[in-house]
Design a protein around this motif. Structure first.
Motif, mmCIF file in Angstrom:
data_model
loop_
_atom_site.group_PDB
_atom_site.id
_atom_site.type_symbol
_atom_site.label_atom_id
_atom_site.label_comp_id
_atom_site.label_asym_id
_atom_site.label_seq_id
_atom_site.Cartn_x
_atom_site.Cartn_y
_atom_site.Cartn_z
ATOM 1 N N THR A 1 -10.425 -11.719 -2.149
ATOM 2 C CA THR A 1 -9.724 -12.874 -0.077
ATOM 3 C C THR A 1 -8.132 -12.098 -0.390
ATOM 4 O O THR A 1 -8.027 -11.868 0.992
ATOM 5 N N ALA A 2 -7.516 -12.381 -0.897
ATOM 6 C CA ALA A 2 -5.738 -12.209 -1.349
ATOM 7 C C ALA A 2 -5.927 -10.693 -1.332
ATOM 8 O O ALA A 2 -4.709 -10.113 -0.016
ATOM 9 N N TRP A 3 -6.627 -10.182 -1.750
ATOM 10 C CA TRP A 3 -6.445 -8.599 -2.071
ATOM 11 C C TRP A 3 -6.422 -7.616 -0.496
ATOM 12 O O TRP A 3 -5.719 -6.576 -0.089
ATOM 13 N N THR A 4 -7.925 -8.013 -0.054
ATOM 14 C CA THR A 4 -8.091 -7.631 1.005
ATOM 15 C C THR A 4 -7.787 -8.220 2.863
ATOM 16 O O THR A 4 -7.447 -7.748 3.268
ATOM 17 N N SER A 5 -9.018 -9.253 2.752
ATOM 18 C CA SER A 5 -8.758 -9.798 4.211
ATOM 19 C C SER A 5 -7.329 -10.812 4.218
ATOM 20 O O SER A 5 -6.889 -10.362 5.109
ATOM 21 N N VAL A 6 -6.330 -10.924 2.872
ATOM 22 C CA VAL A 6 -4.960 -10.938 3.773
ATOM 23 C C VAL A 6 -3.840 -10.029 3.691
ATOM 24 O O VAL A 6 -3.201 -10.246 4.537
ATOM 25 N N GLY A 7 -4.326 -9.388 2.962
ATOM 26 C CA GLY A 7 -3.404 -7.649 2.808
ATOM 27 C C GLY A 7 -2.347 -7.595 1.465
ATOM 28 O O GLY A 7 -1.496 -6.396 2.226
ATOM 29 N N LEU A 8 -2.970 -8.202 1.199
ATOM 30 C CA LEU A 8 -2.437 -7.954 -0.279
ATOM 31 C C LEU A 8 -2.300 -6.371 -0.567
ATOM 32 O O LEU A 8 -1.233 -5.483 -1.450
ATOM 33 N N GLY A 9 -3.396 -5.928 -0.703
ATOM 34 C CA GLY A 9 -3.324 -4.421 -1.137
ATOM 35 C C GLY A 9 -2.409 -4.043 -0.274
ATOM 36 O O GLY A 9 -1.798 -2.751 -0.368
ATOM 37 N N ARG A 10 -2.364 -3.906 1.443
ATOM 38 C CA ARG A 10 -1.465 -3.252 1.742
ATOM 39 C C ARG A 10 0.045 -3.377 1.302
ATOM 40 O O ARG A 10 1.067 -1.954 1.260
ATOM 41 N N TYR A 11 0.804 -4.488 1.525
ATOM 42 C CA TYR A 11 1.932 -5.075 0.876
ATOM 43 C C TYR A 11 1.705 -4.720 -0.507
ATOM 44 O O TYR A 11 3.539 -3.894 -1.237
ATOM 45 N N PHE A 12 1.128 -4.473 -1.589
ATOM 46 C CA PHE A 12 1.044 -3.794 -2.907
ATOM 47 C C PHE A 12 2.094 -2.589 -2.846
ATOM 48 O O PHE A 12 2.523 -2.343 -3.427
ATOM 49 N N ALA A 13 1.020 -1.765 -1.779
ATOM 50 C CA ALA A 13 1.378 -0.350 -1.568
ATOM 51 C C ALA A 13 2.758 -0.213 -1.199
ATOM 52 O O ALA A 13 3.845 1.244 -1.259
ATOM 53 N N ASN A 14 3.112 -1.156 0.279
ATOM 54 C CA ASN A 14 4.565 -0.967 0.337
ATOM 55 C C ASN A 14 5.232 -0.908 -1.058
ATOM 56 O O ASN A 14 6.817 -0.396 -0.907
ATOM 57 N N SER A 15 5.670 -1.791 -1.590
ATOM 58 C CA SER A 15 6.417 -2.347 -3.085
ATOM 59 C C SER A 15 6.402 -1.113 -3.754
ATOM 60 O O SER A 15 7.579 -0.272 -4.189
ATOM 61 N N VAL A 16 5.402 -0.144 -4.086
ATOM 62 C CA VAL A 16 5.010 0.774 -5.117
ATOM 63 C C VAL A 16 6.213 1.484 -4.428
ATOM 64 O O VAL A 16 6.698 2.317 -5.070
ATOM 65 N N ILE A 17 5.725 1.634 -3.197
ATOM 66 C CA ILE A 17 6.479 2.963 -2.518
ATOM 67 C C ILE A 17 7.814 3.049 -2.630
ATOM 68 O O ILE A 17 8.688 3.473 -2.570
ATOM 69 N N VAL A 18 8.041 2.189 -1.919
ATOM 70 C CA VAL A 18 9.639 1.092 -1.927
ATOM 71 C C VAL A 18 10.644 1.309 -3.497
ATOM 72 O O VAL A 18 11.474 1.745 -3.411
ATOM 73 N N VAL A 19 10.187 0.472 -3.982
ATOM 74 C CA VAL A 19 10.015 0.299 -5.058
ATOM 75 C C VAL A 19 10.536 1.991 -6.354
ATOM 76 O O VAL A 19 11.078 2.125 -6.793
ATOM 77 N N ALA A 20 9.562 2.549 -6.495
ATOM 78 C CA ALA A 20 9.348 3.915 -6.578
ATOM 79 C C ALA A 20 11.226 4.700 -6.494
ATOM 80 O O ALA A 20 11.552 5.533 -7.098
ATOM 81 N N SER A 21 10.726 4.828 -5.177
ATOM 82 C CA SER A 21 12.014 5.553 -4.526
ATOM 83 C C SER A 21 13.322 4.852 -4.713
ATOM 84 O O SER A 21 14.409 5.974 -5.050
ATOM 85 N N ALA A 22 13.843 3.800 -5.077
ATOM 86 C CA ALA A 22 14.775 3.620 -4.984
ATOM 87 C C ALA A 22 15.396 3.354 -6.508
ATOM 88 O O ALA A 22 16.559 3.754 -6.321
ATOM 89 N N VAL A 23 14.208 3.294 -7.363
ATOM 90 C CA VAL A 23 14.674 3.175 -9.050
ATOM 91 C C VAL A 23 15.048 5.095 -9.114
ATOM 92 O O VAL A 23 16.224 5.046 -9.915
ATOM 93 N N ALA A 24 14.355 5.615 -8.574
ATOM 94 C CA ALA A 24 14.483 6.932 -8.509
ATOM 95 C C ALA A 24 15.849 7.468 -8.025
ATOM 96 O O ALA A 24 16.356 7.943 -8.487
ATOM 97 N N LEU A 25 16.543 7.264 -6.523
ATOM 98 C CA LEU A 25 17.680 6.697 -6.528
ATOM 99 C C LEU A 25 18.847 6.729 -7.523
ATOM 100 O O LEU A 25 19.685 6.785 -7.697
ATOM 101 N N LEU A 26 18.684 5.148 -7.580
ATOM 102 C CA LEU A 26 19.794 4.663 -8.036
ATOM 103 C C LEU A 26 19.735 5.598 -10.086
ATOM 104 O O LEU A 26 20.741 5.419 -9.947
ATOM 105 N N LEU A 27 18.897 5.760 -10.297
ATOM 106 C CA LEU A 27 18.920 6.885 -11.588
ATOM 107 C C LEU A 27 19.465 8.184 -11.185
ATOM 108 O O LEU A 27 20.619 8.476 -12.536
ATOM 109 N N LEU A 28 19.040 8.571 -10.336
ATOM 110 C CA LEU A 28 19.783 10.224 -9.987
ATOM 111 C C LEU A 28 21.629 9.752 -10.513
ATOM 112 O O LEU A 28 22.289 10.237 -10.610
#
Length: 275
Positions: free
Chosen positions: A58-85
Motif C-alpha cells: 500500500t505504501a509503495w503503490t497507493s501512497v506513491g512512495l514508488g514514484r518518490y523513490f525514483a525521484n530520490s534516486v535520480i536526484v541523489v545519483a546526479s548530485a553525488v556525481a557532480l559533487l565527486l567531479l
C-alpha cells in the motif's frame, strides 16, 4: 587479570547498550510494519504473529512512495556525481596547483562549512525562482551540490595534500598535462576518499527533508523522505502503513552502510590524517 576484565566490561556494557538503542527502533518499525491495524491497536509492542506485507504494498503503490523513490534516486545519483567531479578537481587544484589566492579560496570553502542552510534558504529560493529552476530536478540537484560541495572539497583537499608532489613531477616528466595528471594519477589514488565522500554525500542527500521540501513543492516531484514525512498526516490513524513507509526509506541507507562501512571509515581516516 581482574583489571583487564573490568576494563573490558566497562567498555563492552556501554557499547552493547548503544548498539541495542540503535538497532531497536529499526526492529520496532519493521515489527509494526508487519502488523494489521487491528493488531497494532490491540498491542503495539508485541511481536507480530504473521507477516502482513499489504502495508508495504500500500505504501509503495497507493501512497506513491514508488514514484518518490525514483525521484530520490535520480536526484541523489546526479548530485553525488557532480559533487565527486567538482570536488575532486577542486581538491587537486587546491592541494597541488599553486596559484594566487589558493589559500584564501580554501579558507572560504572551510568557512562555508559553518553556515547553516537556514541562513541561505530564502536567498537560494529567490535565486532558483528567478532562474526558473524551482520545482525542477536540476534545481534540487544544484541546491544539493551547493550545500555539500564545501565538505567535499575540504575532504578531497585534505586527502590529496598527503600525496607527495614528486609523483606529480614524475608524471609531468612522462609527458602528462595537468589534466592527464588528474585523470591518470590523482583519480586512481583518490579512490578511497572519493568512495567515502560519495557515500556520505549520498546519505546526506537521501536523508534530506528541508532542502527538498523547499525546492520541490509539487507532490509529484517529492523525494522519498518528504513523501514519508507527509504520510504522518495522511495516515495518522494507520500507523502500520506509516511504519512501512519509514522502513522503505531506511532500508537503502542501511544496506549502503552495511556494504561500505569499512570504506567509509578508511576513507574518512585517510582524509583526516593525511597532510
Amino acid at each position: 587479570m581482574r583489571r583487564v576484565r573490568l576494563r573490558v566490561w566497562v567498555v563492552a556494557v556501554p557499547m552493547a547498550a548503544l548498539a541495542v538503542a540503535t538497532i531497536y527502533p529499526l526492529v520496532f518499525t519493521a515489527n509494526v510494519a508487519m502488523k494489521t491495524r487491528h493488531d497494532y491497536i490491540l498491542d503495539r509492542f508485541s511481536l507480530t504473529s504473521s507477516l502482513f506485507w499489504d502495508n508495504i504494498a500500500t505504501a509503495w503503490t497507493s501512497v506513491g512512495l514508488g514514484r518518490y523513490f525514483a525521484n530520490s534516486v535520480i536526484v541523489v545519483a546526479s548530485a553525488v556525481a557532480l559533487l565527486l567531479l567538482i570536488g575532486s578537481m577542486a581538491g587537486f587544484a587546491l592541494s597541488h596547483l599553486r596559484f594566487r589566492g589558493s589559500r584564501a579560496l580554501f579558507l572560504c570553502f572551510l568557512a562555508a562549512l559553518f553556515i547553516p542552510f537556514q541562513v541561505i534558504m530564502v536567498p537560494l529560493a529567490r535565486v532558483m525562482a528567478d532562474s526558473g529552476l524551482m520545482d525542477t530536478y536540476p534545481g534540487l540537484i544544484l541546491a544539493y551540490v551547493a550545500q555539500f560541495l564545501p565538505f567535499t572539497i575540504f575532504l578531497m583537499t585534505s586527502y590529496y595534500s598527503g600525496i607527495p608532489g614528486e609523483i606529480m613531477d614524475a608524471a609531468r616528466i612522462d609527458g602528462n598535462t595537468t589534466y592527464g595528471v588528474y585523470r591518470r594519477i590523482m583519480l586512481p589514488i583518490g579512490r578511497p576518499a572519493l568512495l567515502s565522500v560519495g557515500i556520505l554525500n549520498a546519505l546526506f542527500c537521501w536523508n534530506d527533508v528541508l532542502i527538498s521540501l523547499l525546492m520541490m513543492p509539487s507532490p509529484e516531484h517529492r523525494t522519498l523522505m518528504v513523501g514519508v514525512t507527509s504520510l504522518r498526516g495522511q495516515y495518522s490513524d494507520d500507523i502500520p502503513t506509516f511504519a512501512s513507509g519509514v522502513l522503505i526509506a531506511a532500508l537503502p541507507v542501511l544496506v549502503l552502510y552495511l556494504f561500505f562501512q569499512r570504506q567509509i571509515a578508511d576513507g574518512i581516516t585517510a582524509g583526516a590524517t593525511k597532510g
